[in-house]
Design an enzyme around this catalytic site. Structure first.
Site, PDB file in Angstrom:
ATOM      1  N   TRP A  66      -8.994  -2.739  -0.395  1.00 25.66           N
ATOM      2  CA  TRP A  66      -7.759  -2.625   0.385  1.00 25.66           C
ATOM      3  C   TRP A  66      -7.960  -1.546   1.444  1.00 25.66           C
ATOM      4  O   TRP A  66      -8.894  -0.739   1.358  1.00 25.66           O
ATOM      5  CB  TRP A  66      -6.568  -2.282  -0.515  1.00 25.66           C
TER       6      TRP A  66
ATOM      7  N   ASP B  43      -3.616   2.499   9.147  1.00 23.96           N
ATOM      8  CA  ASP B  43      -2.304   2.367   9.776  1.00 23.96           C
ATOM      9  C   ASP B  43      -1.392   1.482   8.934  1.00 23.96           C
ATOM     10  O   ASP B  43      -1.794   0.957   7.894  1.00 23.96           O
ATOM     11  CB  ASP B  43      -2.445   1.815  11.194  1.00 23.96           C
TER      12      ASP B  43
ATOM     13  N   GLU C  91      -2.547  -1.774   7.813  1.00 25.91           N
ATOM     14  CA  GLU C  91      -3.624  -1.727   6.811  1.00 25.91           C
ATOM     15  C   GLU C  91      -4.951  -2.253   7.363  1.00 25.91           C
ATOM     16  O   GLU C  91      -5.753  -2.844   6.642  1.00 25.91           O
ATOM     17  CB  GLU C  91      -3.224  -2.510   5.552  1.00 25.91           C
ATOM     18  N   GLU C  92      -5.178  -2.020   8.654  1.00 30.27           N
ATOM     19  CA  GLU C  92      -6.361  -2.568   9.293  1.00 30.27           C
ATOM     20  C   GLU C  92      -7.244  -1.529   9.983  1.00 30.27           C
ATOM     21  O   GLU C  92      -8.464  -1.654   9.977  1.00 30.27           O
ATOM     22  CB  GLU C  92      -5.945  -3.626  10.329  1.00 30.27           C
TER      23      GLU C  92
ATOM     24  N   GLU D 183       6.904 -14.007   7.161  1.00 30.18           N
ATOM     25  CA  GLU D 183       6.275 -12.875   7.831  1.00 30.18           C
ATOM     26  C   GLU D 183       6.138 -13.136   9.328  1.00 30.18           C
ATOM     27  O   GLU D 183       6.452 -12.278  10.157  1.00 30.18           O
ATOM     28  CB  GLU D 183       4.886 -12.642   7.226  1.00 30.18           C
TER      29      GLU D 183
END
Length: 533
Positions: free
Chosen positions: A59, A115, A118-119, A344
């Site tokens: 992750w 960030d 999550e990237e 989303e």
């Protein structure tokens, strides 16, 4: 959002808020890939299993915005409790959680992390903005309940100083120190503006308030970057609302607009209008002029300050309201009429829902946007008293103090995640394992032992750590450490004739840490067990 809704009058939400607090007291002590509570590093862990145990899969971690936004939510609830006779609950049960989070912010704010998408691992505008807010309002709450927050007072000005470095003169470069080839225009910055919205603040550029010239100029830059990118925006002129995504280089699920980012574009404008109307004046300067020109061409060169009685004020604020409503209409257009489900994303080609269905964040974004449209706003967090950055920035930090918070144990844990920490100096290529008589530790088979990680190994602290699959509460077993050589084959067991012994504790704790030293253990072989709930 739930806390603000509760404070606004929906008292039915209080049990959910209390359950959230109980859960966070447990999660703060969970040892996972990001670390544990000993040095606070575990507070940056973004993901857990549904049963409250560590998620150990790959992750984007650590994510350093989490402790700040959690502190902000709990501070808002704590202020309400103090005002309504519940200060003892705050000091005994909630402040310990908040204090850990504020310590984390003070210690780690100047380190990179992932960030909110999550990237990207770098320095995130959103993260820095919410960290500043948390420290400011954390200090205010500490003063109010007779506690101290040394990191709040010392680090908040430096965080604010660093926040200014994201502004390039035209827009917010949302990720620095690692942009990964992106142009910097990212809805990250719009989300930051609405998360740090203070209804009592002026249009301060330094805190990027929604009505500030910087935030409005950035709003235009970010939203316009999608104007020609998506087919669903085809033919929509400048100054009219469009579908908004995360950033133009996005390729996740095809790189589509998101419901929550489109709603955030509306929410910032509603919050800005609230602030402008409260102050009774509209300020247009060289930075914000392009934003206002796109809404109303009659302000082509109308730099100045306009009172609420002026025609310019009336025309521009009316145009802003229409523009903000346009973003809601975009969301309405691409929301399935049967049931109103918000996913989303929605397709850049035809607007059909994409990716995760019924995304909580999408619904929350809709509710907060509607609340701001109705002038329902959160309490002030003190932005106006904390909006002057130091003349010189310093990348300081303060080591935090972390204490396991008290837990309201309503249900005993049936399984417990056991983390094995062992200290053993090794050379490059050696690996430390733990084996034991149970299946989770390989049943003494050195080919199936639990491989430990050297991710937190440091000179002077040769720590190897790993967490086994959750074990039944009350289970007793023998175990022992071994290491493989640089050839990956040679096995060396730690010394001693006896095996180590461990019993999984019973109770509400869901995680424990077993700390040992690799070596002879004929005496006192139980090691050091630390319950972290």
């Amino acid at each position: 959002m739930l806390v603000d809704t509760f404070i606004a009058g929906d008292t039915s939400l209080q049990p959910e808020i209390q359950d959230y607090i109980s859960a966070q007291a447990i999660l703060q002590t969970v040892t996972g890939p990001s670390g544990d509570l000993t040095d606070g590093s575990g507070l940056g862990e973004p993901k857990f299993e549904a049963d409250g145990t560590a998620f150990t899969g790959p992750w984007g971690r650590p994510q350093r915005d989490g402790p700040a936004v959690r502190a902000t939510a709990l501070i808002a609830y704590s202020r309400w409790l103090v005002a309504n006779g519940g200060q003892s609950n705050v000091t005994s049960a909630i402040w310990p959680i908040i204090s850990n989070d504020l310590s984390y912010v003070g210690q780690y704010w100047n380190r990179t992390g992932f960030d909110l998408w999550e990237e990207v691992e770098g320095s995130s505008f959103f993260t820095t903005a919410v960290q500043h807010r948390a420290l400011v309002e954390g200090q205010a709450l500490a003063d109010r309940i007779g506690k101290s927050c040394p990191v709040c007072e010392s680090q908040a000005p430096q965080v604010l100083c660093f926040l200014q470095s994201f502004w390039n003169g035209k827009f917010v470069v949302s990720n620095i120190n690692n942009q990964r080839g992106r142009n910097g225009r990212d809805a990250n910055s719009i989300l930051a503006s609405i998360h740090t919205f203070d209804p009592d603040a002026a249009c301060d550029d330094s805190t990027f308030q929604p009505c500030s010239s910087r935030a409005l100029a950035n709003h235009k830059e970010v939203t316009d970057s999608f104007r020609s990118l998506y087919a669903v925006n085809s033919g929509v002129p400048e100054g009219a609302a469009i579908a908004v995504g995360r950033y133009t280089e996005d390729v996740y699920m095809g790189g589509n607009p998101w419901y929550l980012t489109t709603l955030a574009a509306a929410e910032q404008l509603y919050a800005a209008l609230y602030q402008i109307n409260r102050q009774g004046k509209l300020v247009i300067d060289g930075t914000s002029l392009p934003f206002f020109q796109a809404l109303d061409p009659t302000v082509s060169s109308s730099v100045g300050t306009y009172p609420s009685s002026s025609p310019v004020y009336t025309a521009v604020t009316s145009a802003m309201k229409t523009y903000a409503d346009g973003y809601l209409r975009v969301v309405q257009k691409y929301t399935p009429p049967a049931g109103g489900s918000l996913s989303e994303q929605y397709s850049r080609a035809d607007g059909s829902p994409r990716s995760a269905t019924d995304l909580t964040w999408s619904y929350a974004a809709f509710l907060t946007a509607i609340a701001r449209r109705a002038s329902v706003v959160p309490a002030s967090w003190g932005a106006s008293a904390a909006n002057v950055p130091p003349a010189v920035c310093a990348g300081t930090s303060v080591p935090g103090t972390y204490v396991p918070p008290p837990v309201d144990c309503r249900v005993n844990a049936s399984v417990v995640a056991v983390t094995f920490n062992v200290r053993e100096p090794t050379v490059y290529g050696e690996t430390v394992y733990v084996a034991g008589e149970i299946e989770e530790l390989g049943e003494w088979d050195t080919g199936k032992g639990l491989r430990l990680s050297a991710g937190r190994y440091r000179v002077g602290d040769p720590l190897w750590s790993g967490t086994a699959r959750p074990l039944p509460a009350g289970e007793a077993f023998a175990y022992k450490y071994y290491k493989t050589g640089t050839d990956g084959v040679t096995v060396t067991w730690e010394g001693g004739d006896k095996n180590r012994a461990f019993t999984v504790p019973k109770g509400c704790q869901r995680n424990v840490v077993q700390s040992d030293v690799f070596g002879d253990h004929d005496e006192g072989w139980e090691g050091n067990v630390r319950t972290v709930r």
